[in-house]
Write a protein that holds these residues in place. Structure first.
Motif, PDB file in Angstrom:
ATOM      1  N   ASN A 219      21.337  35.714   3.913  1.00 52.07           N
ATOM      2  CA  ASN A 219      22.531  35.265   3.152  1.00 52.07           C
ATOM      3  C   ASN A 219      23.594  36.797   3.854  1.00 52.07           C
ATOM      4  O   ASN A 219      25.012  36.847   3.322  1.00 52.07           O
ATOM      5  CB  ASN A 219      21.345  36.196   2.202  1.00 52.07           C
ATOM      6  CG  ASN A 219      22.920  35.889   0.632  1.00 52.07           C
ATOM      7  OD1 ASN A 219      23.634  35.013   0.946  1.00 52.07           O
ATOM      8  ND2 ASN A 219      22.232  37.051   0.104  1.00 52.07           N
ATOM      9  N   LYS A 230      25.329  28.490   4.305  1.00 49.16           N
ATOM     10  CA  LYS A 230      24.295  29.391   3.814  1.00 49.16           C
ATOM     11  C   LYS A 230      23.320  28.635   2.223  1.00 49.16           C
ATOM     12  O   LYS A 230      22.179  28.611   2.734  1.00 49.16           O
ATOM     13  CB  LYS A 230      25.301  30.342   3.151  1.00 49.16           C
ATOM     14  CG  LYS A 230      24.203  31.682   2.822  1.00 49.16           C
ATOM     15  CD  LYS A 230      24.915  32.981   3.026  1.00 49.16           C
ATOM     16  CE  LYS A 230      26.496  33.459   2.043  1.00 49.16           C
ATOM     17  NZ  LYS A 230      26.811  34.069   1.581  1.00 49.16           N
ATOM     18  N   PRO A 231      24.089  28.103   1.551  1.00 51.04           N
ATOM     19  CA  PRO A 231      22.773  27.731   0.548  1.00 51.04           C
ATOM     20  C   PRO A 231      21.621  26.319   1.244  1.00 51.04           C
ATOM     21  O   PRO A 231      20.925  26.283   0.758  1.00 51.04           O
ATOM     22  CB  PRO A 231      23.643  27.223  -0.598  1.00 51.04           C
ATOM     23  CG  PRO A 231      25.328  27.063   0.265  1.00 51.04           C
ATOM     24  CD  PRO A 231      24.965  28.265   1.307  1.00 51.04           C
ATOM     25  N   PHE A 235      17.987  26.745   0.646  1.00 51.08           N
ATOM     26  CA  PHE A 235      17.455  25.983  -0.309  1.00 51.08           C
ATOM     27  C   PHE A 235      15.964  25.452   0.847  1.00 51.08           C
ATOM     28  O   PHE A 235      15.242  25.046   0.379  1.00 51.08           O
ATOM     29  CB  PHE A 235      18.552  24.451  -1.068  1.00 51.08           C
ATOM     30  CG  PHE A 235      19.108  25.227  -1.789  1.00 51.08           C
ATOM     31  CD1 PHE A 235      19.175  26.789  -2.127  1.00 51.08           C
ATOM     32  CD2 PHE A 235      20.501  24.395  -2.089  1.00 51.08           C
ATOM     33  CE1 PHE A 235      19.917  27.188  -3.185  1.00 51.08           C
ATOM     34  CE2 PHE A 235      20.961  25.262  -3.274  1.00 51.08           C
ATOM     35  CZ  PHE A 235      21.139  26.510  -3.545  1.00 51.08           C
TER      36      PHE A 235
ATOM     37  N   VAL B 267      19.055  28.296  -9.275  1.00 48.96           N
ATOM     38  CA  VAL B 267      20.787  27.998  -7.865  1.00 48.96           C
ATOM     39  C   VAL B 267      22.188  28.380  -8.463  1.00 48.96           C
ATOM     40  O   VAL B 267      22.342  28.619  -7.437  1.00 48.96           O
ATOM     41  CB  VAL B 267      20.582  26.004  -8.259  1.00 48.96           C
ATOM     42  CG1 VAL B 267      21.271  25.026  -7.143  1.00 48.96           C
ATOM     43  CG2 VAL B 267      19.086  25.835  -7.129  1.00 48.96           C
ATOM     44  N   PHE B 270      22.640  31.582  -7.653  1.00 52.08           N
ATOM     45  CA  PHE B 270      22.865  31.980  -6.302  1.00 52.08           C
ATOM     46  C   PHE B 270      24.396  31.570  -6.048  1.00 52.08           C
ATOM     47  O   PHE B 270      24.714  31.738  -5.084  1.00 52.08           O
ATOM     48  CB  PHE B 270      20.996  31.566  -5.273  1.00 52.08           C
ATOM     49  CG  PHE B 270      21.579  30.921  -3.855  1.00 52.08           C
ATOM     50  CD1 PHE B 270      21.588  32.909  -3.373  1.00 52.08           C
ATOM     51  CD2 PHE B 270      21.958  30.331  -3.343  1.00 52.08           C
ATOM     52  CE1 PHE B 270      21.658  32.380  -1.602  1.00 52.08           C
ATOM     53  CE2 PHE B 270      22.595  30.347  -2.104  1.00 52.08           C
ATOM     54  CZ  PHE B 270      22.600  31.536  -1.327  1.00 52.08           C
ATOM     55  N   LEU B 271      24.375  30.171  -6.518  1.00 54.20           N
ATOM     56  CA  LEU B 271      25.712  29.776  -5.982  1.00 54.20           C
ATOM     57  C   LEU B 271      26.794  30.751  -6.391  1.00 54.20           C
ATOM     58  O   LEU B 271      27.515  31.103  -5.359  1.00 54.20           O
ATOM     59  CB  LEU B 271      25.644  28.141  -6.856  1.00 54.20           C
ATOM     60  CG  LEU B 271      24.878  27.000  -5.697  1.00 54.20           C
ATOM     61  CD1 LEU B 271      24.751  25.704  -6.054  1.00 54.20           C
ATOM     62  CD2 LEU B 271      25.229  27.384  -3.944  1.00 54.20           C
ATOM     63  N   CYS B 274      25.801  34.315  -5.182  1.00 53.44           N
ATOM     64  CA  CYS B 274      26.208  34.868  -3.220  1.00 53.44           C
ATOM     65  C   CYS B 274      27.028  33.736  -2.122  1.00 53.44           C
ATOM     66  O   CYS B 274      28.080  33.824  -1.300  1.00 53.44           O
ATOM     67  CB  CYS B 274      24.952  34.723  -2.649  1.00 53.44           C
ATOM     68  SG  CYS B 274      23.227  35.252  -2.583  1.00 53.44           S
TER      69      CYS B 274
END
Lengths: 708, 325
Positions: A219, A230-231, A235, B267, B270-271, B274
């Motif tokens: 991150n 990044k995700p 994930f 989720v 975070f999305l 970040c």
């Protein structure tokens, strides 16, 4: 390259790095691992005794054998260690590669020398992050074990492996449903013991720690240019950790609550370590302010030049410059800010004035001390002093005229001046005996004692405004010569471009330019007194041709020096005079016959080749220490060069044809040129030299072309 | 050079988009497709206790008979944030005051020679793309959890109709480890084994939270103080009720729904924070341009004469370097 880059960023030497690593970090990690071993693999600590209820359904789950587990503990440990460590190493490797490509990246950290080893940023960061990860894993396992032992809750398969013998109680389960005695009749003591350590789940804490740690790493290092990289990474790790924990539930090894609490504990430890132990994976912030104006293309390039010279001549002794280096180190920090700010401001305000007083870091002086920078140093040391020196001129308008004219000249003759200076210096240092006949003995001491020299600077600079009218007449010769050489606008622009290139090429010398301007002006006065004769120029030309070959070998600044020598041919004696570092030496040197001087120069340039290494070796350590400060000054010097070369190129203004070619130059420089044009015009003389100069130009161009 | 202040030339954006974003997106969709529509991933067979009261709730009928049918739910939760983002971006772009601040944040990107990607297009694609990615990622999360845990739905025993004759099931604490004793419809049993976490809860809370974050950080209404909270709380409330509806219809345990809520909001948070950085302009832009500013500032203070010089110097240095070595 790397060492150069890092020099500017970090303190190079650290005495504490290795001891700190050996005696603090390693023992901590080792002790945590040892403790973990005792907790995990030995029976030294027994879990707390907790009772259970008869026929508790939650504890009656089937027992999955350890070797049938979907994710055994060993696999979990290796995965939790290896996957993030490998990801961090790969990530750091990529970051390091990109970083060395784009050197201006902020937040990068330098390398550290400790114990004779050079730890670059890649190594340091990788070791730091992976080490913290390992330590975090140990700490997580430790915390988990301690909580498990302290709580002693039963795993879902407890009653399965315990096989309690309810008849031992003597009381029926109906009357006393809560059993605290140890009535287990199961044979597998290990399974029973592990069934009493379940809260929180070891798998959950370890996997959550690893996933959160590596997710925070990604991150913080993955830029925003790709939105989904990044995700997807985060994930992926999150799903892996989640599955790791959930299998514990599905295999009845932990209660759901154990796993959830384990997730919380693991991610909490990871977040704490990532934020407070490794600073969210960013470079230490205290270094950031120290390199703000670092890194421009010019500087990198020039540094490369320096470094090559430096590395070439590393073996030669470096004691010569020591005092100066120390001096620099003292006020380097204080000066830098002032210097850079001031230089910026001034540069934008008045380009014309900038040339003489262009800001020069002391480091420049160190770097180029073999060429000429001493002249400059005192004035540059602090703004006030610099101002003083510059504003001293006796007759303001006249001196300004002189300055501009001499700027032209110096642009042409700069390289030569430099080279000569170098040669002279080298010669004077080493061949003092040889030169003794025509150079006053006082010269040698001056060279050795830099501080004294610096003190003597001011007076020397002061000399310049004094040139008499007669010198004025003389000066334009050069510009005139230049004019004829540049008769067509095209050619003039080409010449100017060449000059620029040369100026750039002799990067080391370039910075020394402004001071030299002053010096040249000062010299001009001398020249006025020493009448320049055609014969003189001839001799110089011969010397030039021979010089060019010699200058090439010592370093890459050859081309500039070659050209400059040609252009500046008539000035040889003047330069020679200037090598005497104190104002008091002027008269003494003047007496020397011109021709002799030229020959002397030849010899000295030969010597120069031999001696330059020693000089540069002495110089570069100082420069390496203070690399940061170089950029700012350099900007100033760049501007100076531009103007100067602009003047040289626009000298043909006299013939009015070159004006279009001048467009490239900034308005300021043009203005200044125009302003000084009358002076140039009034003094136009000495056509005889024009042809010669032209020839030299051609020769030089051919030379350069051939060599490049 | 000829480009304006707010224009930026980038040749990497299109390849980056095609080869990174689209590939990741395609992989995500493919994985979600495998989870949803194929039997590639076999659900974990979870045991149960005899006569477990928690698993003997009445069967509420197929999913389509639910109060919130899956089709409606998916359409709504995919369309609502998309529509909100679309409308919000377009109105931001065409309202003058917000447009200026928007253009400050975001630069028009000139890629190649012809294609101008203006801020409107970029923002819409970015936010909706990230939203879609998050939707599929949430779906993958939920499916992975369901497949791995194989937690049983409250109506499992009802549809399973276990045949206890083979096993000793007099006591309630007898654990039945194999699922072979089920006699009911296999499809229903498969569905009943997928319960933890609740997909409806996770997807709806994700969608609602994403929309809420967008509304909160983007839309600035000075005149109406209640419109924004009402909108945000309305969407969140709808998502919450969707989750509760699952519990009340005996389709999920309470813990499933709570886990779904946590998963979906994690989720979305975070999305939102970040990845798209609270729906502000490109967050990396200031930090990225910082070195450029530092490099460019001193040069800008001088006449432009220096740029040729710089390039020449670069050439010359390399040349001299080769000479030396």
């Amino acid at each position: 390259m790397i060492s150069t880059k890092d020099k500017s960023k970090a303190p190079k030497d650290s005495m504490t790095l290795l001891p700190c690593f050996y005696f603090v970090e390693l023992p901590i990690v080792a002790s945590s691992i040892v403790t973990l071993y005792f907790l995990e693999l030995t029976d030294l600590f027994k879990p707390a005794k907790v009772g259970f209820q008869c026929y508790d359904r939650a504890l009656s789950m089937p027992y999955v054998e350890t070797n049938e587990e979907m994710i055994p503990l060993l696999m979990l440990l290796s995965l939790a260690f290896a996957a993030p460590a490998a990801s961090i190493m790969v990530g750091e490797g990529l970051v390091y590669c990109l970083q060395s490509k784009l050197k201006g990246r902020t937040g990068s950290e330098g390398s550290i020398n400790a114990g004779g080893c050079n730890f670059n940023s890649f190594l340091r960061r990788t070791v730091r992050f992976v080490g913290v990860h390992v330590f975090g894993l140990c700490a997580t396992a430790l915390v988990t074990d301690v909580i498990q032992l302290a709580t002693g809750y039963h795993a879902p398969f407890f009653l399965t492996v315990c096989k309690p013998n309810y008849t031992l109680l003597g009381i029926s389960c109906d009357s006393n449903p809560y059993i605290t005695q140890d009535i287990c009749s199961g044979q597998d003591q290990h399974a029973i013991l592990s069934a009493r350590k379940t809260f929180p789940s070891q798998h959950a804490t370890l996997s959550a720690f690893a996933a959160v740690y590596v997710s925070m790493y990604f991150n913080s290092i993955i830029s925003d240019s790709t939105k989904l990289l990044k995700p997807i990474l985060v994930f992926t790790f999150a799903i892996a950790a989640g599955i790791c924990g959930l299998t514990q539930i599905t295999q009845y090894r932990s209660h759901p609550i154990d796993v959830y609490v384990g997730f919380l504990i693991g991610s909490g430890i990871a977040a704490y370590l990532a934020y407070h132990a490794v600073g969210n994976f960013r470079a230490p912030t205290e270094k950031a302010p120290s390199n703000p104006p670092a890194k421009d293309a010019l500087r990198a390039l020039t540094q490369r030049g320096h470094d090559s010279v430096y590395h070439q001549n590393k073996s030669v002794s470096t004691d010569e410059l020591n005092p100066q280096t120390r001096l620099e180190g003292m006020n380097r920090q204080v000066q830098r800010e002032k210097n850079s700010l001031g230089s910026l401001k001034r540069a934008s305000v008045d380009v014309d004035l900038l040339a003489p007083r262009s800001p020069m870091g002391k480091e420049n002086m160190v770097t180029f001390s073999n060429t000429l920078p001493r002249v400059n140093t005192p004035s540059m040391d602090d703004p006030s002093r610099r101002h003083m020196t510059i504003h001293v001129p006796v007759d303001a308008s006249r001196s300004k005229q002189l300055i501009t004219e001499w700027k032209q000249k110096s642009v042409e003759g700069r390289g030569m001046t430099l080279a000569e200076e170098v040669a002279r210096r080298a010669g004077s240092d080493s061949l003092a005996g040889e030169e003794e006949d025509h150079i006053p003995p006082s010269l040698y001491p001056t060279v050795q004692a830099r501080t004294a020299e610096r003190a003597s600077m001011g007076p020397r600079v002061l000399i310049q405004p004094r040139p008499g009218a007669s010198q004025l007449v003389h000066i334009p010769e050069e510009s005139q010569a230049n004019t004829s050489a540049n008769i067509s606008p095209k050619s003039s622009s080409a010449v100017r471009a060449k000059w620029m290139m040369m100026a750039e090429k002799g990067s080391t010398q370039r910075v020394a330019n402004p001071p030299r301007l002053m010096q040249v002006i000062a010299m001009s006065k001398q020249q006025g007194m020493v009448s320049v004769t055609p014969k003189h120029s001839e001799t110089s030309s011969s010397s030039t041709s021979s010089d060019s070959s010699q200058y090439r070998s010592p370093s890459e600044r050859d081309s500039s020096s070659v050209v400059t020598i040609d252009a500046h041919a008539p000035h040889h004696p003047v330069v020679h005079l200037s090598s005497g570092n104190g104002p008091w030496e002027w008269k003494a040197t003047q007496k020397v016959p011109d021709i002799q001087d030229t020959y002397e120069l030849n010899e000295m340039s030969k010597d120069y080749r031999g001696f330059r290494p020693a000089k540069s070796a002495g110089v570069s350590p100082g420069s390496s220490v203070s690399d940061i400060e170089q950029d700012e000054p350099r900007y100033g010097s760049v501007a100076t060069i531009n103007i100067a070369s602009g003047m040289g190129g626009s000298a043909p203004i006299v013939s009015a044809e070159a004006i279009p070619a001048e467009n490239m130059m900034g308005a300021a420089s043009r203005e200044s040129t125009l302003r000084r044009k009358p002076a140039t015009l009034t003094v136009g003389e000495k056509e005889g030299q024009t042809e010669e100069t032209e020839n030299y130009y051609k020769k030089i161009q051919a030379n350069r072309r051939f060599k490049e | 050079m000829a480009l304006g202040n707010n224009t930026q030339r980038s040749y990497s954006i299109i390849p980056c988009f095609i080869f990174v974003e689209l590939v990741i997106m395609a992989g995500t969709i493919l994985l979600a497709y495998y989870f949803e529509c194929t039997d590639t991933f076999q659900v974990h067979v979870q045991g149960f206790f005899c006569q477990d009261g928690d698993l003997m709730k009445p069967y509420p009928g197929t999913e389509d008979e639910s109060f919130v049918s899956p089709l409606v739910l998916y359409c709504v939760l995919a369309a609502t944030p998309t529509a909100i983002i679309f409308i919000g971006e377009i109105s931001m772009y065409f309202i003058k005051s917000t447009r200026e601040s928007l253009i400050v944040q975001e630069k028009t990107i000139l890629t190649g020679e012809c294609c101008y990607l203006n801020p409107l297009l970029r923002r819409i694609i970015r936010f909706i793309g990230v939203f879609a990615f998050g939707l599929f990622a949430t779906d993958i999360f939920v499916n992975a959890g369901q497949v791995v845990t194989g937690n049983l739905a409250p109506y499992f025993l009802t549809v399973c109709k276990p045949n206890y004759t083979g096993s000793d099931c007099r006591a309630h604490h007898q654990f039945v480890n194999n699922g072979n004793i089920c006699t009911g419809d296999q499809d229903l049993i498969e569905k009943a084994r997928r319960s933890f976490p609740s997909k409806h809860a996770a997807l709806s809370i994700y969608s609602a939270l994403y929309a809420t974050m967008y509304i909160t950080s983007t839309i600035k209404t000075k005149s109406s103080r209640l419109a924004k909270p009402v909108l945000c709380l309305g969407t969140l409330c709808a998502a919450f009720l969707t989750g509760l509806n699952r519990v009340s219809e005996y389709r999920n345990h309470c813990s499933d729904v709570i886990a779904g809520f946590i998963l979906g909001s994690a989720v979305a948070l975070f999305l939102g924070m970040c990845v798209v950085h609270n729906f502000k302009g490109t967050h990396g832009a200031p930090s990225k341009s910082k070195p450029d500013e530092q490099r460019g500032m001193p040069l800008m203070a001088f006449p432009r004469v220096e740029s040729p010089l710089e390039t020449l110097s670069a050439q010359n240095h390399s040349a001299s370097m080769t000479e030396v070595t």
